[in-house]
Enzyme design. Structure first.
Site, PDB file in Angstrom:
ATOM      1  N   GLU A  59       0.821  -1.202   0.000  1.00  0.00           N
ATOM      2  CA  GLU A  59       0.000   0.000   0.000  1.00  0.00           C
ATOM      3  C   GLU A  59       0.860   1.259   0.000  1.00  0.00           C
ATOM      4  O   GLU A  59       0.488   2.271  -0.623  1.00  0.00           O
ATOM      5  CB  GLU A  59      -0.938  -0.004   1.219  1.00  0.00           C
ATOM      6  CG  GLU A  59      -2.089  -0.975   1.113  1.00  0.00           C
ATOM      7  CD  GLU A  59      -1.666  -2.432   1.320  1.00  0.00           C
ATOM      8  OE1 GLU A  59      -2.392  -3.343   0.863  1.00  0.00           O
ATOM      9  OE2 GLU A  59      -0.596  -2.652   1.948  1.00  0.00           O
ATOM     10  N   HIS A 128     -10.731  -6.280   8.641  1.00  0.00           N
ATOM     11  CA  HIS A 128     -11.339  -5.967   7.347  1.00  0.00           C
ATOM     12  C   HIS A 128     -12.719  -5.336   7.505  1.00  0.00           C
ATOM     13  O   HIS A 128     -13.493  -5.316   6.548  1.00  0.00           O
ATOM     14  CB  HIS A 128     -11.490  -7.245   6.512  1.00  0.00           C
ATOM     15  CG  HIS A 128     -10.232  -7.986   6.245  1.00  0.00           C
ATOM     16  ND1 HIS A 128      -9.598  -8.746   7.198  1.00  0.00           N
ATOM     17  CD2 HIS A 128      -9.482  -8.088   5.120  1.00  0.00           C
ATOM     18  CE1 HIS A 128      -8.515  -9.301   6.673  1.00  0.00           C
ATOM     19  NE2 HIS A 128      -8.422  -8.912   5.419  1.00  0.00           N
TER      20      HIS A 128
END
Length: 330
Positions: A59, A128
């Site tokens: 990321e 998540h």
């Protein structure tokens, strides 16, 4: 108008913007195969790998490349797969993208969209399922968007791509398959910073965003059967947020609930409630509803324990309407 899903509306918005502006491109993991939720499906075939660009599992690398490319004149859409994963690139987002325009006296801009799906959906577990929108709203220089409908997912994403400042665009994972009417117009946009009035009422103002809007709408219908009319506002953009619409509503109803899926502690609901309280003083009744300060579990029953439900909103509303300031003095 065409009926389509939330994720199809977002996919269409990106396609239209890529056709309109050759500097728009997307980068992230697995975009070539359509993205983890299918929101990029077919775009690699249309635009090629230079504009729908697959990235390694980093990321920080994805956002670092996107920030640099934005400063050099392109308009990247950086996909984080899950908003939780963007935490691996907080320096690139918070210390670089958000501050570049200020640090260089306006000589550099970062027209970047960071796409980070948020919220509880399925049994995705604590890493998540978070709703961290308040973190980004706290950072000067970032625009924060949380669409609740397919039409807004299209219109707001188009506006985010056209924005000259970095936008954190947070789609709810639980809404991907939610259907709604979407304007066919390729020029259709929704202005950043403008809320949406979902329903008109005189007894109570409820402010929400993202998937929680639909929970609040169900509570609104239940309250209507009890004779309580609700002014329901979908904030849409958390920063900047539509103070004009919220203040106008609260000035009439004298009663405000802010409901969100995120943890109540440090949640953006606290900012709205505090701002309203400072504006109106003791003349209004205010309450925030958010999740307990606990991780989201895997089991559906554990997930349900941290949700802000229709019943919770309804119970708070009924209590507050009875205790409104004008009724206390009666």
């Amino acid at each position: 108008m065409t009926k389509m899903s939330y994720f199809d509306a977002g996919r269409l918005a990106l396609e239209e913007e890529m056709r309109r502006d050759a500097t728009v491109w997307a980068v992230g993991e697995d975009l070539g195969r359509g993205g983890v939720f299918g929101q990029y499906r077919g775009l690699a075939e249309m635009f090629g790998s230079d504009r729908i660009s697959d990235a390694p599992i980093s990321e920080a690398a994805i956002l670092g490349v996107a920030v640099g490319a934005a400063m050099m004149g392109t308009r990247p859409v950086a996909d984080m797969r899950y908003s939780d994963f963007a935490l691996c690139a907080m320096d690139e987002l918070v210390n670089q993208a958000a501050k570049a325009r200020f640090m260089f006296g306006g000589q550099a801009r970062v027209p970047l969209v960071v796409r980070g799906p948020l919220g509880i959906a399925g049994s995705a577990g604590p890493q998540h399922s978070q709703s961290l929108e308040a973190w980004y709203a706290h950072v000067p220089g970032l625009v924060v968007v949380c669409p609740a409908t397919p039409a807004d997912n299209k219109g707001l994403l188009k506006s985010a791509i056209r924005c000259d400042d970095p936008v954190v665009f947070m789609e709810h994972k639980g809404l991907w398959n939610f259907d709604g009417e979407v304007p066919d117009d390729a020029h259709y946009t929704v202005s950043l910073g403008r809320a949406r009035k979902v329903s008109e009422g005189k007894d109570l103002t409820i402010v929400s965003w993202s998937k929680q809007v639909h929970v609040a709408a169900a509570a609104t219908q239940s309250l209507a059967r009890d004779g309580i009319s609700v002014d329901l506002i979908d904030l849409r953009t958390l920063w900047p947020w539509d103070k004009v619409m919220v203040f106008d509503s609260v000035n009439r109803t004298k009663c405000l609930i802010v409901a969100h899926e995120a943890v109540a502690v440090g949640g953006f609901g606290g900012e709205i409630v505090a701002t309203v309280a400072e504006k109106f003083g003791g003349g209004v009744t205010v309450r925030r509803l958010g999740a307990p300060r606990a991780p989201v579990g895997f089991a559906p029953s554990v997930q349900d324990a941290v949700r802000v439900t229709e019943d919770a909103i309804g119970a708070a509303a009924r209590e507050m309407v009875v205790r409104k300031p004008e009724k206390d003095g009666a």
